[in-house]
Scaffold this active site. Sequence first.
Site, PDB file in Angstrom:
ATOM      1  N   THR A  52       0.822  -1.210   0.000  1.00 28.56           N
ATOM      2  CA  THR A  52       0.000   0.000   0.000  1.00 28.56           C
ATOM      3  C   THR A  52       0.855   1.259   0.000  1.00 28.56           C
ATOM      4  O   THR A  52       2.001   1.240   0.475  1.00 28.56           O
ATOM      5  CB  THR A  52      -0.914   0.011   1.243  1.00 28.56           C
ATOM      6  OG1 THR A  52      -1.582   1.270   1.363  1.00 28.56           O
ATOM      7  CG2 THR A  52      -0.106  -0.213   2.517  1.00 28.56           C
ATOM      8  N   ASP A  53       0.277   2.348  -0.485  1.00 32.90           N
ATOM      9  CA  ASP A  53       0.975   3.635  -0.416  1.00 32.90           C
ATOM     10  C   ASP A  53       1.048   4.179   1.010  1.00 32.90           C
ATOM     11  O   ASP A  53       1.824   5.077   1.299  1.00 32.90           O
ATOM     12  CB  ASP A  53       0.320   4.665  -1.337  1.00 32.90           C
ATOM     13  CG  ASP A  53      -1.149   4.915  -1.046  1.00 32.90           C
ATOM     14  OD1 ASP A  53      -1.715   4.271  -0.144  1.00 32.90           O
ATOM     15  OD2 ASP A  53      -1.749   5.757  -1.753  1.00 32.90           O
ATOM     16  N   GLU A  54       0.253   3.611   1.908  1.00 32.53           N
ATOM     17  CA  GLU A  54       0.220   4.131   3.281  1.00 32.53           C
ATOM     18  C   GLU A  54       1.523   3.895   4.040  1.00 32.53           C
ATOM     19  O   GLU A  54       1.761   4.522   5.075  1.00 32.53           O
ATOM     20  CB  GLU A  54      -0.966   3.540   4.038  1.00 32.53           C
ATOM     21  CG  GLU A  54      -2.296   3.954   3.433  1.00 32.53           C
ATOM     22  CD  GLU A  54      -3.486   3.585   4.300  1.00 32.53           C
ATOM     23  OE1 GLU A  54      -3.413   3.812   5.522  1.00 32.53           O
ATOM     24  OE2 GLU A  54      -4.477   3.086   3.754  1.00 32.53           O
ATOM     25  N   TYR A  65      -1.994  -0.348  10.947  1.00 31.05           N
ATOM     26  CA  TYR A  65      -2.142  -1.018   9.658  1.00 31.05           C
ATOM     27  C   TYR A  65      -0.944  -0.750   8.763  1.00 31.05           C
ATOM     28  O   TYR A  65      -0.294  -1.680   8.265  1.00 31.05           O
ATOM     29  CB  TYR A  65      -3.425  -0.564   8.956  1.00 31.05           C
ATOM     30  CG  TYR A  65      -3.412  -0.838   7.466  1.00 31.05           C
ATOM     31  CD1 TYR A  65      -3.311  -2.137   6.979  1.00 31.05           C
ATOM     32  CD2 TYR A  65      -3.471   0.204   6.535  1.00 31.05           C
ATOM     33  CE1 TYR A  65      -3.266  -2.396   5.607  1.00 31.05           C
ATOM     34  CE2 TYR A  65      -3.442  -0.048   5.168  1.00 31.05           C
ATOM     35  CZ  TYR A  65      -3.335  -1.343   4.715  1.00 31.05           C
ATOM     36  OH  TYR A  65      -3.294  -1.598   3.364  1.00 31.05           O
ATOM     37  N   LYS A  92       2.109  -3.286   7.296  1.00 30.62           N
ATOM     38  CA  LYS A  92       2.422  -3.483   5.874  1.00 30.62           C
ATOM     39  C   LYS A  92       3.868  -3.076   5.568  1.00 30.62           C
ATOM     40  O   LYS A  92       4.544  -3.716   4.753  1.00 30.62           O
ATOM     41  CB  LYS A  92       1.443  -2.693   5.009  1.00 30.62           C
ATOM     42  CG  LYS A  92       0.019  -3.226   5.029  1.00 30.62           C
ATOM     43  CD  LYS A  92      -0.091  -4.630   4.462  1.00 30.62           C
ATOM     44  CE  LYS A  92       0.106  -4.647   2.957  1.00 30.62           C
ATOM     45  NZ  LYS A  92      -0.140  -6.019   2.392  1.00 30.62           N
TER      46      LYS A  92
END
Length: 355
Positions: free
Chosen positions: A136-138, A162, A166
């Site tokens: 993810t970009d997060e 979260y 990741k």
Amino acid sequence: MTAIKSVLVTGGAGFIGSAVCRLLVGAGYQVTNLDKLTYAADLKSLREIEDAENYRFVEADICNGARMVELLADVRPDAIMHLAAETHVDRSIDGPGVFVETNVFGTVALLNAALENYRGLDGERQQRFRFHHVSTDEVFGDLPLDSGIFTEETAYAPSSPYSASKAAADHFVRAWHETYGLPVVISNCSNNYGPFHFPEKLIPLIILNALEGQPLPVYGDGQNVRDWLFVDDHARALEAILTRGRVGESYNVGGRAERSNLEVVHAVCDLLDARKPLSDGRPRRDLIEFVKDRPGHDRRYAIDPSKIEQELGWRSEETFEAGLAKTVDWFIANEWWWGPIRAQRYSGARLGGAK
């Protein structure tokens, strides 16, 4: 590299995973879908391919390392596309432990099984084997509202449990490549949307609440910005990265479609007003309720997809406006899918999440 013919997809009953399975089965790959069937998974999303000769479903948990070794020895895939993950930011804030268990320990268990499988392959099969980790970009944290963009070189700075889980998984995947020689590729995507999107997430939550004339909760002032990507475009990108991406590289996948959360909600309201007006004639924008912001809410994500565009020739095909209209129309027409989820497994108490 010899062409990949068989793929094990983890998390293939989820939103993005089911889109990947539908694409790969339609393209003729032999697909094994491995999923634990948690709250966000739904086999009904795979109804159109469930009887296909080149599709198989296996219910299992990636955290069970012995089961993963056994499964890989049975399936003998040319590639693994790893999407199985806990993904909802609000849930990670409430209970981070399960995110560490699935996203970190589960990924490591899968990496160990993949490495054992890889070491047992003959030369040609070793040459074509790939482990594709979908992230993810997060993991990059957030950006100022008026400047900056995430590239593959952006430093990691996760803000939530979260995104931290990741980010840790990404690092373990790279470590298994650098230390053990496992041939890996990594992709980091922006916010996805489209058909079969779990009703807890922002766009489907707003669509369904708006259809029913319920309040439309928006965090803070609604000015947090996300880059939106239609899920079928993402599935095409993942196939390109798996089959043509360079080993050891990461690829950012984005839609070049930045919108504030409030702009997204307004667009959904306007589409539904045009299609299914409320009985009292009120515009659905009147249903918007601004609520207390969540902790550590990232201000803005923006992905630079230049690398995948230039190296692999991938481009997002759906504009945000066209993709959102397709999504709204799909939810209007497919209560058979979301109705049971909404009634039985989703309380409506949560707000829309990031992915």
